[in-house]
Design a protein around this motif. Structure first.
Motif, PDB file in Angstrom:
ATOM      1  N   GLN A 285      -7.403  -2.487 -24.632  1.00  0.00           N
ATOM      2  CA  GLN A 285      -7.288  -2.304 -23.181  1.00  0.00           C
ATOM      3  C   GLN A 285      -5.942  -1.690 -22.808  1.00  0.00           C
ATOM      4  O   GLN A 285      -5.878  -0.776 -21.973  1.00  0.00           O
ATOM      5  CB  GLN A 285      -7.450  -3.651 -22.473  1.00  0.00           C
TER       6      GLN A 285
ATOM      7  N   THR B  47       1.161   4.302 -27.965  1.00  0.00           N
ATOM      8  CA  THR B  47       0.106   3.303 -28.113  1.00  0.00           C
ATOM      9  C   THR B  47       0.451   2.311 -29.218  1.00  0.00           C
ATOM     10  O   THR B  47       1.174   2.623 -30.169  1.00  0.00           O
ATOM     11  CB  THR B  47      -1.239   3.973 -28.412  1.00  0.00           C
TER      12      THR B  47
ATOM     13  N   THR C 120      -4.683   6.942 -20.607  1.00  0.00           N
ATOM     14  CA  THR C 120      -5.388   7.545 -19.463  1.00  0.00           C
ATOM     15  C   THR C 120      -4.803   7.185 -18.115  1.00  0.00           C
ATOM     16  O   THR C 120      -5.264   7.714 -17.098  1.00  0.00           O
ATOM     17  CB  THR C 120      -6.872   7.116 -19.483  1.00  0.00           C
ATOM     18  N   GLY C 121      -3.804   6.311 -18.072  1.00  0.00           N
ATOM     19  CA  GLY C 121      -3.302   5.830 -16.792  1.00  0.00           C
ATOM     20  C   GLY C 121      -2.388   6.788 -16.069  1.00  0.00           C
ATOM     21  O   GLY C 121      -2.044   6.555 -14.896  1.00  0.00           O
TER      22      GLY C 121
ATOM     23  N   ILE D 238       0.639  -4.234 -18.344  1.00  0.00           N
ATOM     24  CA  ILE D 238       0.706  -2.974 -17.610  1.00  0.00           C
ATOM     25  C   ILE D 238       1.756  -3.051 -16.504  1.00  0.00           C
ATOM     26  O   ILE D 238       2.525  -2.100 -16.288  1.00  0.00           O
ATOM     27  CB  ILE D 238      -0.684  -2.605 -17.052  1.00  0.00           C
TER      28      ILE D 238
ATOM     29  N   SER E 186      -5.832   1.959 -23.907  1.00  0.00           N
ATOM     30  CA  SER E 186      -6.635   2.807 -23.032  1.00  0.00           C
ATOM     31  C   SER E 186      -5.844   3.163 -21.775  1.00  0.00           C
ATOM     32  O   SER E 186      -5.859   4.324 -21.323  1.00  0.00           O
ATOM     33  CB  SER E 186      -7.940   2.104 -22.665  1.00  0.00           C
ATOM     34  N   TRP E 187      -5.120   2.184 -21.225  1.00  0.00           N
ATOM     35  CA  TRP E 187      -4.316   2.466 -20.021  1.00  0.00           C
ATOM     36  C   TRP E 187      -3.156   3.412 -20.352  1.00  0.00           C
ATOM     37  O   TRP E 187      -2.869   4.331 -19.582  1.00  0.00           O
ATOM     38  CB  TRP E 187      -3.783   1.163 -19.434  1.00  0.00           C
TER      39      TRP E 187
ATOM     40  N   ARG F  74       4.994  -0.638 -16.107  1.00  0.00           N
ATOM     41  CA  ARG F  74       5.289   0.067 -14.855  1.00  0.00           C
ATOM     42  C   ARG F  74       6.717  -0.214 -14.392  1.00  0.00           C
ATOM     43  O   ARG F  74       7.382   0.662 -13.820  1.00  0.00           O
ATOM     44  CB  ARG F  74       4.284  -0.342 -13.775  1.00  0.00           C
TER      45      ARG F  74
END
Length: 407
Positions: free
Chosen positions: A347, A327, A354-355, A306, A350-351, A310
């Protein structure tokens, strides 16, 4: 900025430039944008790049994703250890295989010269070539190297056939002397066309972006199919995938990490306004194992991946480029699979969903997963190794992106 707004800005920029030229304020400058690209890699032993070339001609075929009245060619000696001497070079429309349409052939020059050198580590763009091209058209770039090049900067997985001949055949229209073939590209990293109002999307990732296991010479990689998809409208789609590439780890075989190469392979593409990021499955799948480069691949966490995403997002936004997150696809049944690694993929996905970190998200995982086992690719999309899609699967990826309305 949405698509109509971006087109309006581009149109206004073009009108402003024409007004300034008409008023004698400045000379017109070409508005170049990328219509084809390949990410550069270190020389490798599985193709011609380890030995390089000497008194040999290499003819390479590429299919453009948009057109224009003029083109220019970008070459790279990024991983070379000595100057690269190009003794002669041409650009022409393809006539199939290694043959070209002779009436379309033009010399390729740099700074007005038909012979030129590229220093070690250097990139170069050719002079404008008056060859009108259209979206979907195949062109050839032919390079003759009179003296030994040393190991060659290359792109390993081309999904397209390149050709080699002994001696100087840069201006030869027929396929006759080109008796050797390869499925890689050498020194060739981009083709640009003039067109200020064109939208350019760079697709960035690993072998799934690179089109591994797609049918050779049929342009079935998902970026190729995305460029042709009627749901996205006319625009250029530029492929910046490298097979085996990882988000966080550099390799001389699997390419510089996505973090390291993002600026040059995405943000420095002429005219780029959008990037689709699909990378990370190799960080997960190779973790704790020895990769094809003979190096132990580090274990990774969702937090590390993640943080890597970023970093890419921050660089894209700073450059004014929209960044779309995709994804990670299912890989159940593949050599990569374990329950723990699939949990890590879940995991990360999911981020991504929804992140709220990306400007938009495309859920390729859900689009390609088997309905009865979401950890696996649907059978009709599986190339057979349970990791890479087949041609139909790559088409499903393109459709999912088009249907999401993000381009």
């Amino acid at each position: 900025m949405n698509k109509p707004a971006r087109r309006a800005v581009a149109f206004l920029a073009t009108v402003t430039a024409l007004v300034l030229v008409a008023c004698g304020t400045r000379e017109p400058a070409p508005e170049w944008s990328s219509v084809w690209a390949a990410a550069a890699q270190h020389p490798a032993t599985q193709n011609w790049s380890a030995d390089g070339f000497a008194d040999e001609t290499v003819r390479q075929v590429v299919r453009l994703t948009d057109g224009g009245p003029q083109v220019r060619v970008r070459l790279s000696n990024r991983y070379g250890t000595e100057p690269l001497a190009v003794a002669s070079a041409t650009v022409a429309r393809s006539a199939g295989g290694a043959a070209v349409a002779p009436e379309s052939m033009h010399p390729l020059t740099v700074a007005g010269s038909t012979t030129f050198d590229l220093a070690p580590g250097a990139d170069a763009a050719s002079d404008p070539i008056p060859l009108p091209v259209a979206a979907g058209e195949a062109v050839t770039v032919t390079l003759y190297f009179a003296r030994a090049t040393g190991p060659a900067t290359q792109h390993a997985q081309a999904a397209t056939t390149s050709f080699r001949a002994a001696g100087d055949h840069a201006a030869e229209p027929t396929a006759t002397p080109f008796t050797e073939t390869s499925r890689s590209w050498y020194y060739l990293t981009g083709i640009d066309a003039i067109g200020a109002e064109r939208e350019v999307t760079v697709v960035f990732g690993d072998s799934i972006t690179d089109g591994y296991r797609s049918t050779v010479d049929t342009d079935q990689r998902y970026p190729d199919q995305l460029a042709r998809h009627p749901g996205t409208g006319p625009h250029a789609v530029v492929n910046a995938g490298i097979s085996g590439n990882r988000l966080l780890t550099d390799s001389t075989v699997l390419g510089d990490s996505a973090r390291l190469r993002f600026r040059r392979d995405v943000l420095e593409q002429p005219g780029v306004d959008t990037v689709i990021v699909l990378v990370g499955i190799n960080d997960i799948g190779l973790a704790g194992t020895t990769g094809p480069d003979g190096v132990l691949s580090p274990n990774v966490s969702a937090g590390q991946l993640i943080a890597g995403y970023r970093e890419l997002i921050g660089e894209a936004r700073a450059a004014g480029v929209r960044v779309i997150g995709a994804t990670l696809l299912p890989f159940g049944g593949s050599v990569y699979y374990s329950p723990g690694k699939d949990d890590l993929r879940a995991q990360v996905n999911s981020w991504i969903r929804t992140g709220n970190a990306f400007d938009a998200v495309v859920d390729l995982d859900r689009a390609l997963a088997a309905p009865d086992d979401r950890s696996r690719l649907a059978q009709q999309f599986d190339s057979g190794d349970h990791l890479h899609p087949n041609d139909l699967g790559y088409g499903a990826m393109a459709t999912a992106i088009a249907d999401a309305g993000v381009l």
